[in-house]
Design a protein around this motif. Structure first.
Motif, PDB file in Angstrom:
ATOM      1  N   THR A 162      -1.316   9.995  17.969  1.00  0.00           N
ATOM      2  CA  THR A 162      -1.941   9.920  16.654  1.00  0.00           C
ATOM      3  C   THR A 162      -1.278   8.873  15.767  1.00  0.00           C
ATOM      4  O   THR A 162      -1.953   8.050  15.131  1.00  0.00           O
ATOM      5  N   ILE A 163       0.035   8.892  15.684  1.00  0.00           N
ATOM      6  CA  ILE A 163       0.742   7.970  14.790  1.00  0.00           C
ATOM      7  C   ILE A 163       0.660   6.538  15.293  1.00  0.00           C
ATOM      8  O   ILE A 163       0.571   5.600  14.500  1.00  0.00           O
ATOM      9  N   ASP A 164       0.666   6.335  16.614  1.00  0.00           N
ATOM     10  CA  ASP A 164       0.475   4.980  17.144  1.00  0.00           C
ATOM     11  C   ASP A 164      -0.820   4.373  16.608  1.00  0.00           C
ATOM     12  O   ASP A 164      -0.859   3.206  16.204  1.00  0.00           O
ATOM     13  N   ALA A 179      -7.125   8.701  19.100  1.00  0.00           N
ATOM     14  CA  ALA A 179      -7.711   7.788  18.118  1.00  0.00           C
ATOM     15  C   ALA A 179      -8.662   8.533  17.188  1.00  0.00           C
ATOM     16  O   ALA A 179      -8.727   8.248  15.982  1.00  0.00           O
ATOM     17  N   LEU A 180      -9.408   9.506  17.730  1.00  0.00           N
ATOM     18  CA  LEU A 180     -10.306  10.310  16.900  1.00  0.00           C
ATOM     19  C   LEU A 180      -9.514  11.197  15.937  1.00  0.00           C
ATOM     20  O   LEU A 180      -9.906  11.380  14.777  1.00  0.00           O
ATOM     21  N   VAL A 181      -8.402  11.747  16.420  1.00  0.00           N
ATOM     22  CA  VAL A 181      -7.537  12.536  15.533  1.00  0.00           C
ATOM     23  C   VAL A 181      -7.038  11.652  14.388  1.00  0.00           C
ATOM     24  O   VAL A 181      -7.048  12.054  13.213  1.00  0.00           O
ATOM     25  N   ALA A 182      -6.610  10.449  14.726  1.00  0.00           N
ATOM     26  CA  ALA A 182      -6.127   9.522  13.697  1.00  0.00           C
ATOM     27  C   ALA A 182      -7.219   9.224  12.676  1.00  0.00           C
ATOM     28  O   ALA A 182      -6.944   9.127  11.465  1.00  0.00           O
ATOM     29  N   ASP A 183      -8.455   9.086  13.127  1.00  0.00           N
ATOM     30  CA  ASP A 183      -9.561   8.818  12.206  1.00  0.00           C
ATOM     31  C   ASP A 183      -9.758   9.964  11.213  1.00  0.00           C
ATOM     32  O   ASP A 183     -10.096   9.731  10.043  1.00  0.00           O
ATOM     33  N   ARG A 184      -9.550  11.206  11.667  1.00  0.00           N
ATOM     34  CA  ARG A 184      -9.664  12.339  10.750  1.00  0.00           C
ATOM     35  C   ARG A 184      -8.608  12.231   9.639  1.00  0.00           C
ATOM     36  O   ARG A 184      -8.883  12.497   8.473  1.00  0.00           O
ATOM     37  N   PHE A 185      -7.402  11.848  10.031  1.00  0.00           N
ATOM     38  CA  PHE A 185      -6.347  11.671   9.028  1.00  0.00           C
ATOM     39  C   PHE A 185      -6.695  10.531   8.083  1.00  0.00           C
ATOM     40  O   PHE A 185      -6.469  10.624   6.863  1.00  0.00           O
ATOM     41  N   ARG A 186      -7.248   9.439   8.623  1.00  0.00           N
ATOM     42  CA  ARG A 186      -7.627   8.309   7.778  1.00  0.00           C
ATOM     43  C   ARG A 186      -8.621   8.744   6.698  1.00  0.00           C
ATOM     44  O   ARG A 186      -8.522   8.334   5.536  1.00  0.00           O
ATOM     45  N   GLN A 187      -9.591   9.524   7.101  1.00  0.00           N
ATOM     46  CA  GLN A 187     -10.617   9.955   6.158  1.00  0.00           C
ATOM     47  C   GLN A 187     -10.012  10.740   5.002  1.00  0.00           C
ATOM     48  O   GLN A 187     -10.357  10.525   3.834  1.00  0.00           O
ATOM     49  N   VAL A 188      -9.098  11.641   5.319  1.00  0.00           N
ATOM     50  CA  VAL A 188      -8.477  12.462   4.273  1.00  0.00           C
ATOM     51  C   VAL A 188      -7.594  11.595   3.372  1.00  0.00           C
ATOM     52  O   VAL A 188      -7.619  11.727   2.142  1.00  0.00           O
ATOM     53  N   GLY A 191       0.839  -1.184   0.000  1.00  0.00           N
ATOM     54  CA  GLY A 191       0.000   0.000   0.000  1.00  0.00           C
ATOM     55  C   GLY A 191       0.878   1.240   0.000  1.00  0.00           C
ATOM     56  O   GLY A 191       2.092   1.178  -0.150  1.00  0.00           O
ATOM     57  N   HIS A 192       0.265   2.391   0.192  1.00  0.00           N
ATOM     58  CA  HIS A 192       1.028   3.637   0.190  1.00  0.00           C
ATOM     59  C   HIS A 192       1.973   3.692   1.388  1.00  0.00           C
ATOM     60  O   HIS A 192       1.657   3.233   2.479  1.00  0.00           O
ATOM     61  N   ARG A 193       3.135   4.276   1.163  1.00  0.00           N
ATOM     62  CA  ARG A 193       4.084   4.535   2.235  1.00  0.00           C
ATOM     63  C   ARG A 193       3.965   6.002   2.622  1.00  0.00           C
ATOM     64  O   ARG A 193       3.830   6.875   1.764  1.00  0.00           O
ATOM     65  N   ILE A 194       4.011   6.248   3.912  1.00  0.00           N
ATOM     66  CA  ILE A 194       3.772   7.579   4.455  1.00  0.00           C
ATOM     67  C   ILE A 194       4.922   7.942   5.383  1.00  0.00           C
ATOM     68  O   ILE A 194       5.448   7.083   6.096  1.00  0.00           O
ATOM     69  N   VAL A 195       5.306   9.213   5.380  1.00  0.00           N
ATOM     70  CA  VAL A 195       6.297   9.726   6.319  1.00  0.00           C
ATOM     71  C   VAL A 195       5.595  10.694   7.257  1.00  0.00           C
ATOM     72  O   VAL A 195       4.767  11.505   6.827  1.00  0.00           O
ATOM     73  N   SER A 196       5.886  10.611   8.548  1.00  0.00           N
ATOM     74  CA  SER A 196       5.327  11.556   9.522  1.00  0.00           C
ATOM     75  C   SER A 196       6.462  12.299  10.211  1.00  0.00           C
ATOM     76  O   SER A 196       7.539  11.751  10.441  1.00  0.00           O
ATOM     77  N   GLU A 197       6.220  13.543  10.524  1.00  0.00           N
ATOM     78  CA  GLU A 197       7.195  14.372  11.228  1.00  0.00           C
ATOM     79  C   GLU A 197       6.430  15.298  12.151  1.00  0.00           C
ATOM     80  O   GLU A 197       5.333  15.759  11.824  1.00  0.00           O
ATOM     81  N   GLY A 198       7.000  15.559  13.326  1.00  0.00           N
ATOM     82  CA  GLY A 198       6.309  16.507  14.183  1.00  0.00           C
ATOM     83  C   GLY A 198       6.605  16.361  15.645  1.00  0.00           C
ATOM     84  O   GLY A 198       7.547  15.691  16.061  1.00  0.00           O
ATOM     85  N   ASP A 199       5.750  16.978  16.419  1.00  0.00           N
ATOM     86  CA  ASP A 199       5.932  17.118  17.853  1.00  0.00           C
ATOM     87  C   ASP A 199       5.262  15.977  18.608  1.00  0.00           C
ATOM     88  O   ASP A 199       4.984  14.916  18.039  1.00  0.00           O
ATOM     89  N   SER A 200       4.983  16.200  19.871  1.00  0.00           N
ATOM     90  CA  SER A 200       4.504  15.127  20.740  1.00  0.00           C
ATOM     91  C   SER A 200       3.077  14.681  20.445  1.00  0.00           C
ATOM     92  O   SER A 200       2.637  13.674  20.985  1.00  0.00           O
ATOM     93  N   TRP A 201       2.316  15.394  19.608  1.00  0.00           N
ATOM     94  CA  TRP A 201       1.034  14.852  19.153  1.00  0.00           C
ATOM     95  C   TRP A 201       1.264  13.696  18.184  1.00  0.00           C
ATOM     96  O   TRP A 201       0.375  12.888  17.972  1.00  0.00           O
ATOM     97  N   PHE A 202       2.443  13.623  17.603  1.00  0.00           N
ATOM     98  CA  PHE A 202       2.803  12.528  16.706  1.00  0.00           C
ATOM     99  C   PHE A 202       3.845  11.600  17.324  1.00  0.00           C
ATOM    100  O   PHE A 202       4.059  10.509  16.815  1.00  0.00           O
TER     101      PHE A 202
END
Length: 722
Positions: free
Chosen positions: A122-124, A311-320, A102-113
């Motif tokens: 969120t990333i977990d 988990a809800l934040v992660a769901d928003r990302f999933r939708q997009v 599937g698609h490969r994704i890179v994440s970068e950021g602060d303690s929300w990630f």
């Protein structure tokens, strides 16, 4: 008496005294995503330091031995971030190595990630169903992220489809910064009075930094999505980030939350405005999460949500991601589930109609020949998949598979050799070739194969194999499966190894990377591993053939990390430690330069390995109506339902050493044996020479394209360094 542990607000009770552990082993366990994180966190102590955004940790000297000297102030957040980041990288690479396409994704950021340790951020949550290379670190500010070059580097290296970015929160709250962003209070001020010019100046500077970062990524990777988010309406809770600095500023508590809500709203609006800029061509998107965490009890602390809200934040990302990324490309390694890299890194070489014809030995693709093949396949499906399947397969599913093969064979009969192939259009042909075609993977029983297997007649293999029975028996006996502990299950196949000296075996380097970690100048295996030279279908474990791996004798200095590229050397050597009464198999003869002409002129070989259960997006758990998938039941009915057991596969060399684009070392060749996942590290024995010398070390396969092996004459000196 039970021991109480307080880890980051979570109380756990242990009824056992923890045994001492070395610092090196502790670090290895913490980094390994297969290990129990909560257990090994009990060996750590929390370090409180001002200005930090998440717990900082250091090893507990009462439980951990050989702790190295640390800089003043301890290891701190650097340690927590380091082992959590390593765990995520390990999980990401494991996902790729098990067939993810599937698609490969890179994440970068602060303690929300990247919130170190037990809180699920969120990333977990997103990593449960996405392949994400996490670069984040608690405490990162936007200026830190912008200065780093690793985002574009890793996105290009991974072929990433999207960047997830969490940045700006630390800029708002670091070291009581929030108090400096509001106006000096006066009696009767509202939140709108206090969130004024100072905050706007801050946001203007943030916009400059955001734009610089977004432009760099978009220019380098114009196809990739960039997803950014704001933050939720945090609540003051007598913490160092919100309540204490605002109280010192003279802001009453009821007004503090209103200030935060207004700042967060303006922050989100700014990001939304940036995402609407035409220069980013719709690839920059703002994920609005400002309504999540609207109650104080939904926050872990003043600036971090709790598990459920993340988990809800992660769901928003999933939708997009689901809405804006195309369906994941069906380019899994499938029956060859080893690591891969897009073929753009191999100088644009794409599979062609001619290559697939060669997979079928250049046979006749006339209308009559196609009809005969389809009739044969129809009989096989009726006999193996419908009338008496290993697992249930419907007549409709068998008919759909037959229809897909018919379409693909018509393509092969009509197009020119040089015509490049859309991988999605040939899935049934490749499955037909690999599963029921002329490259069988036959079971080994009692040290040899059934030469009467009708699949060996199709490629005229039976006679060639019969003439080399003595050599093949040695090859089979000296090839083993790498086991973690004594787990012989079909879903636990680390790779294949073969004897290269009286006490050593060779395998692929990426197999080693899945077994342990390299630190302090040496390799450390995560647990006890063994090489089992048995593991045959219907066979019983033979303790005399299960030999413990003592150490890593040599490993390629190249970091494989799930990639296939002709410039990399994907090989390693283990030293074995037989127990009393155990005898190691004989070492196999390794080919040298003198074998080259005879081997390449003939091109035929045999491979012995331990194929794992097929997996990937092209394999479905049941008939799903998708013409780009084949059900696991149908595959197992055709190829057999026993995996992780020893099989022999005949095949032929395609690109000879030094002829595949990018192979400047002249150390790889490509081939088309049916190797399947789990065969990584397996030996390839040439048929064109009498002694059957090992001429290849299989290390990777690309479903619907080609398989890769190292040319042993070119790497022989490296393998003997240990």
């Amino acid at each position: 008496m039970p021991i109480l542990h307080n880890w980051f607000g979570i109380i756990t009770v242990s009824n056992q005294v923890l045994p001492p552990i070395s610092y090196g082993e502790l670090m290895m366990r913490l980094r390994d995503s297969d290990e129990d994180l909560n257990h090994y966190l009990q060996y750590m102590v929390e370090v409180e330091r001002p200005g930090t955004f998440a717990p900082e940790l250091q090893a507990n000297p009462a439980l951990v031995q050989d702790i190295p000297p640390q800089p003043e102030g301890g290891v701190g957040m650097g340690l927590a971030n380091a082992f959590m980041r390593a765990r995520r990288h390990h999980k990401y690479r494991r996902r790729l190595s098990k067939g993810w396409r599937g698609h490969r994704i890179v994440s970068e950021g602060d303690s929300w990630f990247q919130y170190p340790t037990t809180l699920q951020d969120t990333i977990d949550h997103l990593m449960k169903d996405h392949a994400i290379l996490s670069l984040g670190a608690a405490g990162d500010e936007l200026k830190d992220i912008r200065r780093q070059r690793e985002i574009v580097f890793h996105m290009q290296r991974e072929g990433a489809s999207a960047l997830l970015l969490s940045a700006g929160g630390n800029d708002l709250f670091d070291n009581g910064q929030i108090a400096n962003l509001i106006e000096d209070p006066m009696v009767g001020d509202t939140a709108h009075d206090l969130v004024g010019a100072r905050f706007q100046t801050f946001m203007d500077k943030m916009v400059e930094q955001y734009l610089d970062l977004f432009r760099k990524v978009h220019t380098a990777l114009p196809h990739a999505l960039i997803l950014i988010h704001g933050y939720g309406p945090a609540f003051p809770r007598n913490g160092k980030w919100i309540e204490k600095p605002l109280r010192a500023k003279g802001i009453p508590k009821p007004l503090q939350h209103e200030i935060i809500k207004l700042m967060v709203a303006r922050f989100n609006q700014t990001l939304s405005n940036l995402a609407s800029r035409a220069e980013f061509h719709g690839k920059l998107m703002h994920v609005n999460v400002s309504d999540i965490g609207d109650k104080p009890n939904q926050w872990h602390d003043e600036i971090h949500l709790d598990d459920k809200r993340y988990a809800l934040v992660a769901d928003r990302f999933r939708q997009v991601l689901k809405q804006h990324l195309p369906a994941a490309p069906a380019i899994e390694s499938g029956l060859n589930a080893q690591p891969d890299v897009p073929f753009s890194t191999a100088e644009g070489i794409a599979p062609t109609v001619g290559e697939l014809r060669e997979r079928l030995d250049g046979q006749d693709f006339s209308a009559d020949a196609q009809k005969a093949r389809l009739e044969w396949l129809k009989e096989e499906l009726a006999k193996k998949a419908v009338e008496n399947p290993a697992v249930p397969v419907s007549q409709e599913e068998a008919d759909n598979f037959l229809f897909g093969v018919r379409q693909s064979l018509e393509l092969l009969g009509a197009e020119r050799d040089e015509t490049p192939i859309d991988p999605d259009s040939v899935i049934h042909t490749e499955a037909f070739v690999s599963i029921v075609g002329d490259r069988p993977a036959v079971y080994v029983r009692d040290g040899f194969i059934d030469l009467a297997d009708p699949r060996l007649e199709k490629g005229d293999w039976a006679g060639k194999l019969r003439d080399r029975e003595a050599t093949l028996r040695n090859l089979i006996a000296s090839t083993g499966r790498i086991l973690r502990g004594h787990d012989r299950s079909q879903n636990s196949v680390f790779g294949t190894a073969w004897m290269i000296s009286p006490t050593q075996v060779a395998t692929a380097k990426h197999v080693l990377e899945d077994m342990g970690m390299f630190f302090d100048g040496e390799w450390h295996l995560s647990t006890d591993f063994f090489v089992d030279f048995g593991v045959e279908v219907d066979g019983q474990p033979d303790p005399a053939k299960v030999i413990k791996i003592d150490r890593v004798a040599w490993a390629s200095p190249d970091l494989i990390a799930g990639n296939v590229h002709p410039s990399l050397l994907d090989a390693a050597v283990f030293e074995l430690a037989p127990a009393a009464g155990q005898n190691l198999p004989d070492p196999l003869v390794m080919a040298d330069a003198s074998h080259t002409d005879a081997v390449l002129n003939d091109g035929a070989f045999v491979n012995v390995g331990y194929p794992a259960r097929p997996s990937g997006s092209w394999v479905s758990d049941g008939e799903d109506g998708n013409d780009k998938t084949i059900s696991r039941a149908l595959i197992e009915a055709l190829v057999g339902d026993q995996f992780g057991v020893k099989r022999l596969s005949p095949g032929r060399i395609k690109f000879s050493p030094g002829h595949f684009p990018g192979d400047a070392r002249g150390h790889i060749f490509t081939h088309e044996a049916t190797t399947l996942g789990g065969s990584s590290g397996s030996p390839i024995s040439a048929m064109g020479i009498d002694d059957g010398a090992i001429t290849g070390l299989h290390f990777a396969g690309e479903f619907r394209t080609r398989n890769f092996a190292h040319w042993v004459p070119a790497i022989r000196n490296a393998l003997t360094q240990g």
